[in-house]
Design a protein around this motif. Structure first.
Motif, PDB file in Angstrom:
ATOM      1  N   ARG A 292      -8.830 -11.043   2.671  1.00  0.00           N
ATOM      2  CA  ARG A 292      -8.386 -10.897   4.061  1.00  0.00           C
ATOM      3  C   ARG A 292      -7.772  -9.528   4.311  1.00  0.00           C
ATOM      4  NH1 ARG A 292      -4.813 -14.922   6.655  1.00  0.00           N
ATOM      5  NH2 ARG A 292      -5.728 -14.425   8.661  1.00  0.00           N
ATOM      6  N   GLN A 293      -7.126  -8.965   3.316  1.00  0.00           N
ATOM      7  CA  GLN A 293      -6.583  -7.611   3.487  1.00  0.00           C
ATOM      8  C   GLN A 293      -7.721  -6.629   3.762  1.00  0.00           C
ATOM      9  OE1 GLN A 293      -4.132  -6.568   0.102  1.00  0.00           O
ATOM     10  NE2 GLN A 293      -2.508  -7.973   0.680  1.00  0.00           N
TER      11      GLN A 293
ATOM     12  N   ILE B 129      -8.904  -3.149  11.726  1.00  0.00           N
ATOM     13  CA  ILE B 129      -7.975  -2.155  12.277  1.00  0.00           C
ATOM     14  C   ILE B 129      -8.744  -0.877  12.606  1.00  0.00           C
ATOM     15  CG2 ILE B 129      -6.029  -0.636  11.700  1.00  0.00           C
ATOM     16  CD1 ILE B 129      -4.930  -3.000   9.988  1.00  0.00           C
ATOM     17  N   GLY B 130      -9.564  -0.430  11.644  1.00  0.00           N
ATOM     18  CA  GLY B 130     -10.370   0.773  11.870  1.00  0.00           C
ATOM     19  C   GLY B 130     -11.258   0.617  13.097  1.00  0.00           C
ATOM     20  N   GLU B 131     -11.933  -0.525  13.189  1.00  0.00           N
ATOM     21  CA  GLU B 131     -12.856  -0.748  14.310  1.00  0.00           C
ATOM     22  C   GLU B 131     -12.113  -0.813  15.643  1.00  0.00           C
ATOM     23  OE1 GLU B 131     -16.097  -3.257  11.634  1.00  0.00           O
ATOM     24  OE2 GLU B 131     -14.545  -4.298  12.756  1.00  0.00           O
ATOM     25  N   SER B 132     -10.947  -1.450  15.643  1.00  0.00           N
ATOM     26  CA  SER B 132     -10.228  -1.587  16.907  1.00  0.00           C
ATOM     27  C   SER B 132      -9.776  -0.215  17.421  1.00  0.00           C
ATOM     28  CB  SER B 132      -9.037  -2.535  16.751  1.00  0.00           C
ATOM     29  OG  SER B 132      -7.989  -1.907  16.044  1.00  0.00           O
ATOM     30  N   ILE B 133      -9.484   0.697  16.497  1.00  0.00           N
ATOM     31  CA  ILE B 133      -9.085   2.034  16.928  1.00  0.00           C
ATOM     32  C   ILE B 133     -10.304   2.852  17.358  1.00  0.00           C
ATOM     33  CG2 ILE B 133      -8.139   4.227  16.072  1.00  0.00           C
ATOM     34  CD1 ILE B 133      -6.058   2.497  14.595  1.00  0.00           C
ATOM     35  N   GLU B 134     -11.387   2.746  16.580  1.00  0.00           N
ATOM     36  CA  GLU B 134     -12.620   3.452  16.959  1.00  0.00           C
ATOM     37  C   GLU B 134     -13.127   3.003  18.326  1.00  0.00           C
ATOM     38  OE1 GLU B 134     -15.393   2.800  13.801  1.00  0.00           O
ATOM     39  OE2 GLU B 134     -14.683   4.551  12.676  1.00  0.00           O
ATOM     40  N   ASN B 135     -13.082   1.708  18.575  1.00  0.00           N
ATOM     41  CA  ASN B 135     -13.589   1.172  19.842  1.00  0.00           C
ATOM     42  C   ASN B 135     -12.568   1.246  20.970  1.00  0.00           C
ATOM     43  OD1 ASN B 135     -15.872   0.451  18.413  1.00  0.00           O
ATOM     44  ND2 ASN B 135     -15.197  -1.634  18.056  1.00  0.00           N
TER      45      ASN B 135
ATOM     46  N   PHE C  26       0.844  -1.198   0.000  1.00  0.00           N
ATOM     47  CA  PHE C  26       0.000   0.000   0.000  1.00  0.00           C
ATOM     48  C   PHE C  26       0.877   1.245   0.000  1.00  0.00           C
ATOM     49  CE2 PHE C  26      -2.634  -2.890   2.807  1.00  0.00           C
ATOM     50  CZ  PHE C  26      -3.490  -3.263   1.795  1.00  0.00           C
ATOM     51  N   THR C  27       0.256   2.383  -0.340  1.00  0.00           N
ATOM     52  CA  THR C  27       0.962   3.641  -0.162  1.00  0.00           C
ATOM     53  C   THR C  27       0.750   4.050   1.286  1.00  0.00           C
ATOM     54  OG1 THR C  27      -0.406   4.122  -2.085  1.00  0.00           O
ATOM     55  CG2 THR C  27       1.418   5.637  -1.611  1.00  0.00           C
TER      56      THR C  27
ATOM     57  N   THR D  66      -7.513   3.495   1.934  1.00  0.00           N
ATOM     58  CA  THR D  66      -6.887   2.267   1.456  1.00  0.00           C
ATOM     59  C   THR D  66      -7.930   1.211   1.131  1.00  0.00           C
ATOM     60  OG1 THR D  66      -5.036   2.791   2.911  1.00  0.00           O
ATOM     61  CG2 THR D  66      -5.052   0.612   1.952  1.00  0.00           C
ATOM     62  N   ARG D  67      -8.974   1.137   1.964  1.00  0.00           N
ATOM     63  CA  ARG D  67     -10.048   0.176   1.670  1.00  0.00           C
ATOM     64  C   ARG D  67     -10.743   0.530   0.368  1.00  0.00           C
ATOM     65  NH1 ARG D  67     -14.120  -0.584   6.457  1.00  0.00           N
ATOM     66  NH2 ARG D  67     -15.034  -2.114   5.076  1.00  0.00           N
ATOM     67  N   ASN D  68     -10.980   1.826   0.155  1.00  0.00           N
ATOM     68  CA  ASN D  68     -11.632   2.238  -1.082  1.00  0.00           C
ATOM     69  C   ASN D  68     -10.805   1.867  -2.304  1.00  0.00           C
ATOM     70  OD1 ASN D  68     -13.897   3.245   0.104  1.00  0.00           O
ATOM     71  ND2 ASN D  68     -13.173   5.364   0.183  1.00  0.00           N
TER      72      ASN D  68
END
Ligand SMILES: [Cu+2]
Lengths: 191, 154
Positions: free
Chosen positions: B100-101, B108-114, B40-41, B146-148
């Motif tokens: 899986r990526q 990762i996003g959810e773990s940081i949000e929560n 990824f970038t 990155t997901r987009n």
């Protein structure tokens, strides 16, 4: 060295021969429609999908989440993990087996986390969202063997929205649970 | 009194003895081609935040604070690293399937949000790993973009 080449050559020959043979048997059993076994298998494949066990564990999980029941969700999650592990892909052609492995590697992890998160239904639902995409791809590849509906809830996760798969036309929302049980719409029908 | 002294001495000996049982260090320079920064970038600031807050348990490059050389702290750390890497390994992100990526990025996003990551029991002593609100936003934004872009790839 010579031995290796020789054994490689024979195994290639052997594989080629096997391939020919399966093609031939397929052709004959296809033509021979009066044979009882042939009729039986076609009937069976219409009624029962190879992913039957996976689907029923998934739907059980969906119904537990719709009732806000984290304990039942966890036990269905564990059942789903087992169903993925027990799936017999020996009869699948190579590309389908590969697709199955790709989906199962991801889905098993989500099922496992749902199983391990009694007391944290929010986290169970996060995994359920990704899992629903995996199951959707699985149904498209292997058939449902029953009528299924792809439902969409626009409100989940601060209006980002999410999908799930249901066996009934009536909406029963697994993301918002009993706080908004009928929120959502049918997006697609699967067979 | 004699008894207490004996117990204390035995305890001390055990503590000293276990210091020799150091778990293997989680550090190797290999397989960089599978590193997430190669697939990824990743802007420098994002890389820096992930490195200080996540890499200790989710990569092959743990930076060990001095107290992890003391047992049983080192064992506790070792068990986190083993479980953490099984769950998510930034050094091997490139070997994950696209499916899986996508799924890991979402987690990762959810773990940081929560605020479940970095592990609260870890940030309690390892204050450097804590995330400020700006840092969280930076990571969440990067995850979203990155997901987009990954979802558009065939
Ligand atoms: Cu989880």
């Amino acid at each position: 060295m010579k031995n290796i080449i020789l054994s490689m050559a024979t195994s290639i020959l052997f594989l080629a021969a096997c391939n020919n043979e399966t093609k031939k048997t397929e052709a004959t059993s296809g033509a021979d429609s009066t044979s009882i076994t042939a009729v039986d298998t076609t009937l069976k494949s219409q009624k029962e999908s190879p992913i039957q066990n996976i689907l029923s564990a998934y739907l059980q999980l969906k119904n537990a989440l719709a009732k806000d029941n984290d304990k039942d969700a966890a036990s269905s999650g564990k059942a789903l993990e087992t169903a993925f592990a027990d799936f017999d892909k020996s009869a699948l052609p190579g590309d389908k087996a590969k697709l199955y492995d790709d989906i199962a590697a991801d889905a098993k992890e989500h099922a496992e986390h749902i199983g391990a998160n009694v007391g944290n239904i929010k986290h169970q639902r996060e995994h359920f969202e990704t899992l629903s995409q995996d199951v959707y791809d699985l149904v498209n590849a292997f058939g449902a063997g029953q009528k299924l509906y792809v439902d969409h809830c626009p409100m989940y996760n601060e209006n980002k929205g999410a999908n799930w798969i249901s066996e009934s036309k009536e909406i029963s929302n697994p993301y918002l649970g009993q706080s908004m049980p009928t929120c959502g719409t049918v997006r697609e029908e699967l067979n | 009194m004699k008894r207490i002294k004996a117990v204390a001495l035995a305890f001390l000996i055990i503590i000293l003895a276990i210091q020799f049982l150091q778990p293997a260090r989680n550090k190797n320079g290999q397989a960089v081609s599978k590193d997430f920064s190669k697939v990824f970038t990743v802007p420098g600031n994002v890389q820096g935040i992930l490195k200080k807050s996540c890499f200790d348990c989710h990569s092959n490059q743990t930076e060990y604070p001095w107290y992890t050389y003391i047992q049983p702290v080192g064992w506790w750390m070792d068990s986190h690293i083993r479980k953490g890497k099984e769950e998510l390994n930034f050094s091997e992100f490139g070997s994950y399937s696209k499916r899986r990526q996508m799924s890991k990025l979402k987690s990762i996003g959810e773990s940081i949000e929560n605020e479940t990551m970095p592990l609260p029991s870890y940030t309690l002593i390892h204050k450097k790993a804590r995330l400020s609100n700006e840092e969280k936003d930076l990571i969440l934004n990067w995850v979203k973009n990155t997901r987009n872009s990954l979802s558009l790839k065939p």
